[in-house]
Design a protein around this motif. Structure first.
Motif, PDB file in Angstrom:
ATOM      1  N   ASP A  96       0.715  -1.430  -0.118  1.00  0.00           N
ATOM      2  CA  ASP A  96      -0.148   0.039   0.113  1.00  0.00           C
ATOM      3  C   ASP A  96       0.913   1.283  -0.174  1.00  0.00           C
ATOM      4  O   ASP A  96       1.289   1.782   1.105  1.00  0.00           O
ATOM      5  CB  ASP A  96      -0.965   0.128   1.291  1.00  0.00           C
ATOM      6  N   PRO A  97       1.136   2.012  -1.174  1.00  0.00           N
ATOM      7  CA  PRO A  97       2.023   3.053  -1.359  1.00  0.00           C
ATOM      8  C   PRO A  97       1.151   4.053  -0.631  1.00  0.00           C
ATOM      9  O   PRO A  97       1.957   5.169  -0.225  1.00  0.00           O
ATOM     10  CB  PRO A  97       2.252   3.184  -2.613  1.00  0.00           C
ATOM     11  N   TYR A  98      -0.219   3.893  -0.345  1.00  0.00           N
ATOM     12  CA  TYR A  98      -0.687   5.360   0.378  1.00  0.00           C
ATOM     13  C   TYR A  98      -0.452   5.416   1.760  1.00  0.00           C
ATOM     14  O   TYR A  98      -0.325   6.580   2.356  1.00  0.00           O
ATOM     15  CB  TYR A  98      -2.205   5.056   0.275  1.00  0.00           C
ATOM     16  N   SER A  99      -0.185   4.335   2.373  1.00  0.00           N
ATOM     17  CA  SER A  99       0.017   4.148   4.063  1.00  0.00           C
ATOM     18  C   SER A  99       1.528   4.236   4.292  1.00  0.00           C
ATOM     19  O   SER A  99       1.940   4.172   5.546  1.00  0.00           O
ATOM     20  CB  SER A  99      -0.866   3.189   4.781  1.00  0.00           C
ATOM     21  N   GLY A 109       0.490   4.642  -8.803  1.00  0.00           N
ATOM     22  CA  GLY A 109       1.533   4.042  -9.517  1.00  0.00           C
ATOM     23  C   GLY A 109       2.859   4.767  -9.137  1.00  0.00           C
ATOM     24  O   GLY A 109       3.876   4.481  -8.894  1.00  0.00           O
ATOM     25  N   GLN A 110       2.756   6.202  -9.309  1.00  0.00           N
ATOM     26  CA  GLN A 110       3.789   7.062  -9.052  1.00  0.00           C
ATOM     27  C   GLN A 110       4.209   6.890  -7.471  1.00  0.00           C
ATOM     28  O   GLN A 110       5.472   6.915  -7.347  1.00  0.00           O
ATOM     29  CB  GLN A 110       3.353   8.580  -9.146  1.00  0.00           C
ATOM     30  N   ARG A 111       3.185   6.618  -6.492  1.00  0.00           N
ATOM     31  CA  ARG A 111       3.590   6.676  -5.364  1.00  0.00           C
ATOM     32  C   ARG A 111       4.405   5.337  -5.176  1.00  0.00           C
ATOM     33  O   ARG A 111       5.331   5.283  -4.256  1.00  0.00           O
ATOM     34  CB  ARG A 111       2.442   6.476  -4.292  1.00  0.00           C
ATOM     35  N   GLN A 112       4.071   4.207  -5.941  1.00  0.00           N
ATOM     36  CA  GLN A 112       4.885   3.042  -5.634  1.00  0.00           C
ATOM     37  C   GLN A 112       6.267   3.366  -6.253  1.00  0.00           C
ATOM     38  O   GLN A 112       7.104   2.636  -5.632  1.00  0.00           O
ATOM     39  CB  GLN A 112       4.068   1.725  -6.262  1.00  0.00           C
ATOM     40  N   GLU A 116       3.481  -7.914  -2.143  1.00  0.00           N
ATOM     41  CA  GLU A 116       2.249  -7.481  -2.926  1.00  0.00           C
ATOM     42  C   GLU A 116       2.461  -6.008  -3.546  1.00  0.00           C
ATOM     43  O   GLU A 116       1.752  -5.167  -3.309  1.00  0.00           O
ATOM     44  CB  GLU A 116       0.940  -7.338  -2.027  1.00  0.00           C
ATOM     45  N   PRO A 117       3.729  -5.825  -4.230  1.00  0.00           N
ATOM     46  CA  PRO A 117       3.792  -4.502  -4.563  1.00  0.00           C
ATOM     47  C   PRO A 117       2.900  -3.909  -5.702  1.00  0.00           C
ATOM     48  O   PRO A 117       2.791  -2.678  -5.853  1.00  0.00           O
ATOM     49  CB  PRO A 117       5.282  -4.413  -5.119  1.00  0.00           C
ATOM     50  N   VAL A 118       2.261  -4.623  -6.275  1.00  0.00           N
ATOM     51  CA  VAL A 118       1.413  -3.940  -7.445  1.00  0.00           C
ATOM     52  C   VAL A 118      -0.147  -4.459  -7.129  1.00  0.00           C
ATOM     53  O   VAL A 118      -0.885  -3.976  -8.074  1.00  0.00           O
ATOM     54  CB  VAL A 118       1.765  -4.378  -8.731  1.00  0.00           C
ATOM     55  N   SER A 119      -0.442  -5.407  -6.097  1.00  0.00           N
ATOM     56  CA  SER A 119      -2.064  -5.587  -6.107  1.00  0.00           C
ATOM     57  C   SER A 119      -2.761  -4.600  -5.655  1.00  0.00           C
ATOM     58  O   SER A 119      -3.994  -4.508  -5.939  1.00  0.00           O
ATOM     59  CB  SER A 119      -1.971  -6.789  -5.118  1.00  0.00           C
ATOM     60  N   VAL A 140      -1.297  -0.366 -14.741  1.00  0.00           N
ATOM     61  CA  VAL A 140      -0.025   0.207 -14.097  1.00  0.00           C
ATOM     62  C   VAL A 140       0.786  -0.935 -13.255  1.00  0.00           C
ATOM     63  O   VAL A 140       2.034  -0.879 -13.502  1.00  0.00           O
ATOM     64  CB  VAL A 140      -0.685   1.359 -12.979  1.00  0.00           C
ATOM     65  N   GLN A 141       0.166  -2.107 -13.310  1.00  0.00           N
ATOM     66  CA  GLN A 141       0.973  -3.267 -12.736  1.00  0.00           C
ATOM     67  C   GLN A 141       2.041  -3.620 -13.365  1.00  0.00           C
ATOM     68  O   GLN A 141       3.170  -3.723 -13.005  1.00  0.00           O
ATOM     69  CB  GLN A 141       0.116  -4.422 -12.357  1.00  0.00           C
ATOM     70  N   ALA A 142       1.804  -3.854 -14.724  1.00  0.00           N
ATOM     71  CA  ALA A 142       2.747  -4.308 -15.614  1.00  0.00           C
ATOM     72  C   ALA A 142       3.816  -3.339 -15.838  1.00  0.00           C
ATOM     73  O   ALA A 142       5.137  -3.662 -15.877  1.00  0.00           O
ATOM     74  CB  ALA A 142       2.137  -4.281 -17.191  1.00  0.00           C
ATOM     75  N   GLN A 143       3.693  -1.889 -15.600  1.00  0.00           N
ATOM     76  CA  GLN A 143       4.767  -0.998 -15.910  1.00  0.00           C
ATOM     77  C   GLN A 143       5.475  -1.007 -14.621  1.00  0.00           C
ATOM     78  O   GLN A 143       6.842  -0.994 -14.702  1.00  0.00           O
ATOM     79  CB  GLN A 143       3.905   0.409 -15.799  1.00  0.00           C
ATOM     80  N   VAL A 144       4.931  -1.200 -13.505  1.00  0.00           N
ATOM     81  CA  VAL A 144       5.858  -1.392 -11.972  1.00  0.00           C
ATOM     82  C   VAL A 144       6.550  -2.647 -12.202  1.00  0.00           C
ATOM     83  O   VAL A 144       7.739  -2.657 -11.779  1.00  0.00           O
ATOM     84  CB  VAL A 144       5.042  -1.112 -10.897  1.00  0.00           C
TER      85      VAL A 144
END
Ligand code: SF4
Length: 340
Positions: free
Chosen positions: A111-114, A169-172, A191-194, A200-204
């Motif tokens: 969760d890049p948000y938290s 995606g940018q936060r990740q 779980e970096p892209v879930s 966006v998952q594929a890009q990350v």
């Protein structure tokens, strides 16, 4: 029958070796009540990883994969078992002794948000771990932050922004830049892209693969989605109810899964070719409680092939083909001399 330790003998260039790792959490009645049982979150997990390798760790929610990652990072103290990092046992190291290894072992969370401080600017978020571990000036830390921003596909003019001004995606990407700041050797990607949109998952995932090549990183890639793991992993370990049930290279796992649980997980992965058909295996029954795992094979309550022996005898991990390990009574190791 050749019973072997899950994962087999570790090679000379082993970076991480985990042996019989267990993490149990006490179950309490009420806030201050006595422990009335234990959740067997991780129950005897063993594997090794080479330098530069990506090991996918997959399974349903609650199978213990994230707990395994957190124990390796020493965010949780293991109940028992060993964790060897570049030949040194780290599972019982205290805070100070662990400090040099913390730098080498970094994490990217779901969760890049938290996981980012909302009151810090992006440049400081990335520079903070570097300043914790190295004597660098503010200018040097900012310079490294700008370099990493470029590496993760962010723009230098975003360095002054706050996390809420970035997309998911940018936060990740920001979280990845922060993990890279201290030049780690292994990143546990939990779980970096879930939490991201599929596009966006594929890009990350592609970004992580590029960074691995650039920086010589190793990843322990924890995910519930086999399709994501397929793209980035060299080998894959499948976990069920606290244990690894199958471990092999990506190609063998996706072409020829040996454990009935892996088979069922794979049957749910969409096939890109519209003409190709894959028979969906629907598992019936609930995942048993990790407080009281079933005797015998832990999967027997849901396995379509379960037989009497499965209910009483726990299957040991066997090397059924070179480098392909599975714990199932239906799979036997080849006889001595038949594996060359
Ligand atoms: Fe199924 Fe038995 Fe194999 Fe377990 S040991 S996966 S129950 S066949």
């Amino acid at each position: 029958m050749n019973a072997v330790l899950p994962g087999g003998a570790a090679p000379a260039d082993t970076l991480l070796r985990v042996s019989e790792l267990r993490k149990y959490f006490p179950v309490r009645k009420g806030l201050f009540g006595a422990a009335s049982g234990e959740v067997h979150a991780v129950d005897g997990v063993s594997f090794w990883m080479r330098e530069g390798e990506t090991l996918g760790l997959v399974g349903e929610s609650g199978c213990g994969k994230s707990t395994t990652g957190k124990a390796i990072l020493r965010l949780l103290d293991p109940t028992s078992g060993t964790i060897e990092w570049r030949g040194r046992r780290i599972e019982r190291l205290g805070r100070a002794a662990m400090r040099p290894y913390r730098r080498e072992l970094q994490a990217v969370f779901q969760d890049p948000y938290s996981s980012l401080n909302p009151r810090m600017r992006a440049a400081d978020i990335v520079a903070e771990p570097l300043r914790n571990f190295e004597r660098v000036s503010r200018a040097q830390a900012r310079e490294r932050a700008a370099f990493l921003f470029e590496k993760v596909g962010l723009h230098a003019d975003q360095l002054v922004k706050f996390p809420h001004e970035f997309s998911g995606g940018q936060r990740q990407r920001l979280g990845i830049a922060r993990a890279l700041a201290v030049r780690p050797r292994l990143i546990v990607c939990d779980e970096p892209v879930s939490a991201l949109d599929v596009s966006v998952q594929a890009q990350v995932v592609n970004l992580l693969a590029d960074l691995q090549a650039d920086f010589g990183l190793s990843y322990l890639f924890v995910a519930h989605d086999l399709a994501v793991v397929e793209h980035i992993s060299d080998r894959v370990a499948v976990m069920y109810l606290g244990k690894i049930v199958e471990l092999t290279d990506r190609r063998s796992l996706f072409r020829s899964p040996q454990h009935p649980y892996t088979e069922a997980l794979l049957s749910a992965v969409p096939v890109p070719d519209p003409k190709a058909k894959r028979k969906r295996i629907i598992l019936t029954g609930d995942v048993p409680s990790p407080i009281a795992p079933p005797p015998g094979c832990r999967f027997h309550t849901r396995c379509p092939y379960a037989e009497e022996r499965c209910r009483v005898e726990e299957p040991v991990m066997k090397e059924v083909r070179p480098g392909h390990f599975v714990a199932c009574h239906l799979r036997n190791a080849p006889r001595e001399g038949a594996m060359q």
